[in-house]
Design a protein around this motif. Structure first.
Motif, short mmCIF file in Angstrom:
data_model
loop_
_atom_site.label_atom_id
_atom_site.label_comp_id
_atom_site.label_asym_id
_atom_site.label_seq_id
_atom_site.Cartn_x
_atom_site.Cartn_y
_atom_site.Cartn_z
N ASN A 161 0.81 -1.23 0.00
CA ASN A 161 0.00 0.00 0.00
C ASN A 161 0.83 1.28 0.00
O ASN A 161 0.28 2.37 -0.10
N ALA A 162 2.16 1.15 0.08
CA ALA A 162 3.01 2.35 0.05
C ALA A 162 4.10 2.27 -1.02
O ALA A 162 4.37 3.25 -1.71
N GLY A 163 4.74 1.11 -1.15
CA GLY A 163 5.84 0.98 -2.10
C GLY A 163 7.12 0.55 -1.41
O GLY A 163 7.15 0.33 -0.20
N LEU A 164 8.18 0.42 -2.18
CA LEU A 164 9.47 -0.01 -1.65
C LEU A 164 10.02 1.02 -0.66
O LEU A 164 9.90 2.23 -0.88
N LYS A 165 10.64 0.53 0.38
CA LYS A 165 11.06 1.42 1.47
C LYS A 165 12.26 2.29 1.13
O LYS A 165 12.55 3.24 1.86
N THR A 166 12.95 1.97 0.06
CA THR A 166 14.08 2.81 -0.35
C THR A 166 13.70 3.82 -1.43
O THR A 166 14.55 4.56 -1.91
N ASP A 167 12.41 3.85 -1.79
CA ASP A 167 11.93 4.80 -2.80
C ASP A 167 11.34 6.05 -2.14
O ASP A 167 10.46 5.94 -1.29
N THR A 168 11.81 7.19 -2.56
CA THR A 168 11.28 8.45 -2.02
C THR A 168 9.77 8.55 -2.22
O THR A 168 9.04 9.04 -1.34
N SER A 169 9.28 8.06 -3.35
CA SER A 169 7.85 8.16 -3.65
C SER A 169 6.99 7.43 -2.63
O SER A 169 5.82 7.80 -2.41
N SER A 170 7.54 6.40 -1.97
CA SER A 170 6.78 5.66 -0.96
C SER A 170 6.44 6.55 0.23
O SER A 170 5.32 6.51 0.76
N TYR A 171 7.38 7.37 0.64
CA TYR A 171 7.16 8.26 1.78
C TYR A 171 6.22 9.40 1.40
O TYR A 171 5.42 9.86 2.22
N GLU A 172 6.29 9.82 0.14
CA GLU A 172 5.34 10.81 -0.35
C GLU A 172 3.93 10.24 -0.35
O GLU A 172 2.96 10.93 0.01
N THR A 173 3.80 8.98 -0.74
CA THR A 173 2.50 8.31 -0.73
C THR A 173 1.95 8.23 0.68
O THR A 173 0.76 8.53 0.93
N ILE A 174 2.78 7.83 1.63
CA ILE A 174 2.35 7.71 3.02
C ILE A 174 1.89 9.06 3.56
O ILE A 174 0.82 9.18 4.16
N ALA A 175 2.69 10.09 3.34
CA ALA A 175 2.34 11.43 3.83
C ALA A 175 1.04 11.92 3.19
O ALA A 175 0.24 12.60 3.86
N SER A 176 0.82 11.55 1.94
CA SER A 176 -0.39 12.02 1.25
C SER A 176 -1.65 11.41 1.85
O SER A 176 -2.75 11.97 1.68
N LYS A 177 -1.52 10.28 2.53
CA LYS A 177 -2.68 9.65 3.16
C LYS A 177 -3.12 10.41 4.42
O LYS A 177 -4.22 10.20 4.93
N HIS A 178 -2.23 11.27 4.93
CA HIS A 178 -2.52 12.04 6.14
C HIS A 178 -2.13 13.51 5.92
O HIS A 178 -1.19 14.01 6.55
N PRO A 179 -2.84 14.18 5.05
CA PRO A 179 -2.47 15.56 4.67
C PRO A 179 -2.59 16.56 5.81
O PRO A 179 -2.11 17.70 5.66
N GLU A 180 -3.21 16.17 6.91
CA GLU A 180 -3.30 17.09 8.06
C GLU A 180 -1.92 17.39 8.65
O GLU A 180 -1.75 18.37 9.38
N SER A 181 -0.94 16.53 8.35
CA SER A 181 0.43 16.76 8.83
C SER A 181 1.38 16.82 7.64
O SER A 181 1.59 15.80 6.97
N PRO A 182 1.94 17.97 7.33
CA PRO A 182 2.89 18.07 6.22
C PRO A 182 4.14 17.23 6.50
O PRO A 182 4.44 16.92 7.66
N PRO A 183 4.87 16.85 5.46
CA PRO A 183 6.04 15.98 5.65
C PRO A 183 7.04 16.47 6.68
O PRO A 183 7.66 15.66 7.39
#
Length: 237
Positions: A161-183
């Motif tokens: 549901n997020a992606g590979l842990k060494t990919d920057t895009s995975s953390y962007e995906t996770i953060a996008s699921k909770h937009p109430e808190s910016p990265p």
């Protein structure tokens, strides 16, 4: 940790961060292989087991012997594939329920999860293990007085549901699921330097966790990244 921007979300890795890195390969994997033959023998035609069996490619799901051999081959090669992870979770669930398995946390972890929750800091998990396996892990720990730490955890992420842990895009995906808190208000904790770098590239803060049993860090890492040996070092968040 800079006090000017408070941490609102702590995102945690599991192996080598909250528990010994050896737990999966030295305890969970051998347990799954030990109970696999009997499980295939007794549960093969059980409708509850069918979804795990049928998720395997047809050349393996049609035969108990073929499926067992394929599972052993995948685990020996440490292949991370969704249908194997699902079956492992099924096998581990019985072990956790019986008490044969218990997740060994580092001594500082349970108290810090409780502390963060009471401070209003949201705790989430991001691991290469499946979300189902993560929930089993945190639901059956060696913590006392309560072994179930799942109430402290607000969300769960894996490579599906997020992606590979060494990919920057995975953390962007996770953060996008909770937009109430910016990265910038997220703190990712992991023993893996490449994961830490990826989280930082996504705009999160991130710290390397160096626990007993982890591989030595390259000499340059402490010079460019914050490294901690215990969550108690994070009293400044």
């Amino acid at each position: 940790m800079a006090a000017s921007t408070s941490v609102k979300v702590v995102l945690l890795d599991i192996e080598g961060t909250v528990c010994p890195i050896s737990f999966v390969k030295d305890v969970l994997f051998p347990y799954a292989l030990r109970v696999l033959p009997e499980t295939l023998k007794t549960q093969w035609n059980n409708p509850a087991f069918a979804k795990y069996r049928d998720a395997f490619p047809a050349e393996y799901s049609s035969s108990r012997d073929a499926l067992e051999a394929h599972v052993r081959d995948l685990m020996q090669k440490d292949v991370k594939i969704s249908y194997l992870k699902s079956l492992q979770g099924y096998l581990w669930e019985a072990g956790y329920a019986s008490g044969d398995l218990k997740a060994p946390l580092f001594p500082d972890v349970a108290a810090k999860l409780s502390e963060w929750r009471h401070k209003g800091i949201t705790v989430m998990i991001y691991s290469s293990g499946s979300v189902a396996a993560q929930k089993l892990f945190f639901g059956h720990t060696d913590a006392s007085p309560s072994s179930d730490l799942t109430p402290h955890i607000a969300d769960w992420f894996d490579t599906v549901n997020a992606g590979l842990k060494t990919d920057t895009s995975s953390y962007e995906t996770i953060a996008s699921k909770h937009p109430e808190s910016p990265p910038a208000e997220w703190l990712f904790l992991s023993d893996n330097v490449k994961e830490v770098d990826a989280a930082i590239q996504a705009g999160m803060r991130s710290v390397v966790v160096q626990r007993p049993g982890n591989a030595p860090l390259p000499p340059d890492v402490p010079q460019r990244l914050r490294v901690i040996e215990t969550f108690d070092a994070l009293d400044d968040i």
